[in-house]
Design an enzyme around this catalytic site. Structure first.
Site, mmCIF file in Angstrom:
data_model
loop_
_atom_site.group_PDB
_atom_site.id
_atom_site.type_symbol
_atom_site.label_atom_id
_atom_site.label_comp_id
_atom_site.label_asym_id
_atom_site.label_seq_id
_atom_site.Cartn_x
_atom_site.Cartn_y
_atom_site.Cartn_z
ATOM 1 N N SER A 43 -5.511 2.442 -2.600
ATOM 2 C CA SER A 43 -6.932 2.337 -2.952
ATOM 3 C C SER A 43 -7.591 3.698 -2.776
ATOM 4 O O SER A 43 -7.140 4.506 -1.949
ATOM 5 C CB SER A 43 -7.626 1.331 -2.028
ATOM 6 N N TYR A 75 -9.129 -1.945 6.534
ATOM 7 C CA TYR A 75 -8.491 -2.010 5.208
ATOM 8 C C TYR A 75 -8.235 -0.598 4.674
ATOM 9 O O TYR A 75 -7.150 -0.298 4.161
ATOM 10 C CB TYR A 75 -9.422 -2.799 4.274
ATOM 11 N N LYS A 80 -4.676 1.290 3.682
ATOM 12 C CA LYS A 80 -4.395 1.886 2.367
ATOM 13 C C LYS A 80 -3.977 3.350 2.508
ATOM 14 O O LYS A 80 -3.217 3.864 1.689
ATOM 15 C CB LYS A 80 -5.611 1.724 1.448
#
Ligand code: NAP
Length: 252
Positions: A143, A156, A160
């Site tokens: 991401s 998160y 990533k």
């Protein structure tokens, strides 16, 4: 001849969103594609809609965090197609919203189990199969948040970033065997996963201020990048991350 003709690809979390678009595009480019996600009903409807387009697909239920599901994903692939050339590891979880240091331990564990550990295990478990063909490769879906963390997606984002590290480490390790490993870092793509970022007008406006192209991305715009990376057009690319973010900042 289509550029992925004769190739067999597994795409995880591919019954909706970016994974579905990647599965569709790889099949349109000639690959036989194994479509999977946690819910059998989602697998069935994704396979139905791809078969209606005359695409060669197989559906297998697979929660990437479950060893038995991953095992049957590989077994069913070999049973039907006899080989595996491409793994696209796309599943992710984000059970919490907030900064990285406010993340509770169970959310952290879930995020790292699904986003990082499952990707590592899928790559490791697919290797005996990938090694049997020339030009095999792996793509992880990271991401833009892995390069420039989103304030409200702290843990998160770190997961990533870990995938970018996994890409680089695995690429070096597998390069002597000719197996390429790359990742894609999408920006804000219009899917169910990102809906909090565009559902309300104010959130949408705020998101757009961060995107130089002044629009959200679409899943098909990530699918094209995936198709390029897994094809021989990218035969000299390994250990890289391709950012498709409408111009959002991607420096670590
Ligand atoms: P999405 O539209 O919400 O689709 C999620 C898909 O994943 C569904 O097919 C779902 O089906 C499946 N899934 C969820 N958990 C799973 C699990 N544990 N095992 C297997 N399948 C699972 O999500 P998306 O936006 O396309 O996101 C796909 C990837 O892109 C993720 O890695 C995400 O981090 C990354 N990404 C997304 C954006 C964005 O803005 N959308 C930006 C950057 C990166 P079931 O419910 O049947 O399992």
């Amino acid at each position: 001849m289509k550029r992925l003709q004769g190739k067999v690809a597994i795409v995880t979390a591919s019954t909706d969103g970016i994974g579905f678009s990647i599965a569709k595009r790889l099949a349109e480019d000639g690959a036989s594609v194994v479509v999977s996600s946690r819910k059998q009903s989602n697998v069935d409807s994704a396979v139905d809609s791809l078969k209606k387009l005359n695409l060669e697909v197989l559906g297998v239920k697979c929660h990437v965090g479950l060893a038995a599901d991953r095992k049957s994903l590989f077994e069913e692939t070999i049973k039907k197609y006899g080989k595996l050339n491409i793994l696209v590891s796309n599943a992710a979880a984000n059970p919490t919203v907030g900064g990285v240091l406010t993340c509770d331990e169970s959310s952290w564990d879930k995020i790292f189990d699904v986003n990082v550990k499952s990707s590592f295990l899928l790559a490791k478990e697919s290797l005996p199969l990938l090694r049997k063909s020339k030009g095999s490769n792996i793509v992880f879906v990271s991401s833009i948040a892995g390069y420039d963390p989103f304030e409200l997606l702290g843990a998160y984002s770190v997961s990533k970033t870990a995938l970018i590290g996994l890409t680089k480490a695995a690429a070096k390790e597998l390069a002597p065997e000719g197996i390429r490993v790359n990742c894609i870092a999408p920006g804000i793509i219009r899917t169910k996963f990102s809906r909090a970022l565009y559902e309300s007008e104010s959130a949408h406006e705020e998101a757009l201020t961060r995107i130089p192209l002044r629009r959200l991305g679409e899943s098909d715009e990530i699918a094209g990048v995936a198709s390029f990376l897994v094809s021989d057009d990218a035969s000299y690319i390994t250990g890289e991350g391709i950012v498709a973010s409408g111009g959002m900042n991607s420096r670590l």
